[in-house]
Design a protein around this motif. Structure first.
Motif, PDB file in Angstrom:
ATOM      1  N   SER A  48      35.895  37.518  47.798  1.00 52.98           N
ATOM      2  CA  SER A  48      35.401  38.125  48.042  1.00 52.98           C
ATOM      3  C   SER A  48      35.203  38.978  46.481  1.00 52.98           C
ATOM      4  CB  SER A  48      36.193  39.409  49.085  1.00 52.98           C
ATOM      5  OG  SER A  48      35.775  41.051  48.025  1.00 52.98           O
ATOM      6  N   TYR A  51      32.596  43.738  43.958  1.00 58.32           N
ATOM      7  CA  TYR A  51      32.055  45.121  44.997  1.00 58.32           C
ATOM      8  C   TYR A  51      31.998  44.868  46.684  1.00 58.32           C
ATOM      9  CZ  TYR A  51      29.697  45.502  40.475  1.00 58.32           C
ATOM     10  OH  TYR A  51      29.805  45.940  38.923  1.00 58.32           O
ATOM     11  N   THR A  53      31.660  41.697  48.179  1.00 59.38           N
ATOM     12  CA  THR A  53      30.887  41.102  49.989  1.00 59.38           C
ATOM     13  C   THR A  53      31.978  39.802  50.093  1.00 59.38           C
ATOM     14  OG1 THR A  53      28.975  41.718  48.052  1.00 59.38           O
ATOM     15  CG2 THR A  53      29.074  39.726  49.936  1.00 59.38           C
TER      16      THR A  53
END
Length: 181
Positions: A48, A51, A53
């Motif tokens: 991950s 932010y 993603t």
């Protein structure tokens, strides 16, 4: 600086190998080496990125790295990576806390640059000066890479090699950096 350790007992070689892996992450990031970076992950890894993603599997991680890392080669800032804490959940599984700090290509910490006086007058020299916070906020708005990150990696050891199984990168703001006064 040696990382703090917790969990089950492991040979010192495992601690050294994990610190070396984090150094390899730093080297690959600072030198924009996408394949070297992706090679540090297990084939079924989950990452991950800052932010939030999610990037899953080595193919997707490699593609992400090849798309993002080369663009960082010419940037004036990069990051250092420090292994702060290793918690051995089992002899072959470790949770690793990593502190990433933005630095210039000459190795000067961005924290130090932000403590310098600005054109509007002298800074107090403390991390929490309002001028430093304004400079930091302005930099983050125009160049998000200047924000420090904190990472949590779950590493697994297989065939004698530690690799990243799960990674979570989060943009971090230290509370004392925002304290005014």
């Amino acid at each position: 600086m040696k990382p703090r350790l917790a969990g089950v007992d492991v040979p010192p070689e495992d601690v050294d190998a994990i610190v070396a892996l984090v150094a390899e992450v730093e080297h690959a990031q600072q030198n924009a080496l996408p394949d070297a970076f992706a090679d540090l992950f297990r084939p079924d890894a989950l990452w991950s990125v800052p932010y939030g993603t999610p990037v899953t599997g080595i193919e997707e991680i490699g593609a992400f790295c090849r798309r993002v890392l080369p663009a960082t080669a010419g940037q004036p800032l990069t990051s250092t990576y420090e292994t702060e804490y290793i918690h051995f959940l089992r002899p072959d599984v470790a949770a690793v806390k990593i502190r990433q700090r933005p630095v210039t290509r000459d190795g000067e910490l961005l924290d130090d640059l932000l403590r310098r006086p600005d054109a509007s007058g002298p800074s107090t020299g403390c991390r929490g000066s309002s001028a430093a916070v304004r400079r930091w906020a302005s930099l983050v708005a125009t160049l998000p890479a200047v924000a420090p990150d904190t990472s949590l990696y779950v590493l697994t050891k297989s065939d004698g090699r530690w690799r990243i199984s799960v990674a979570q990168d989060t943009t971090a703001i230290e509370s004392d950096a925002l304290a005014v006064g």
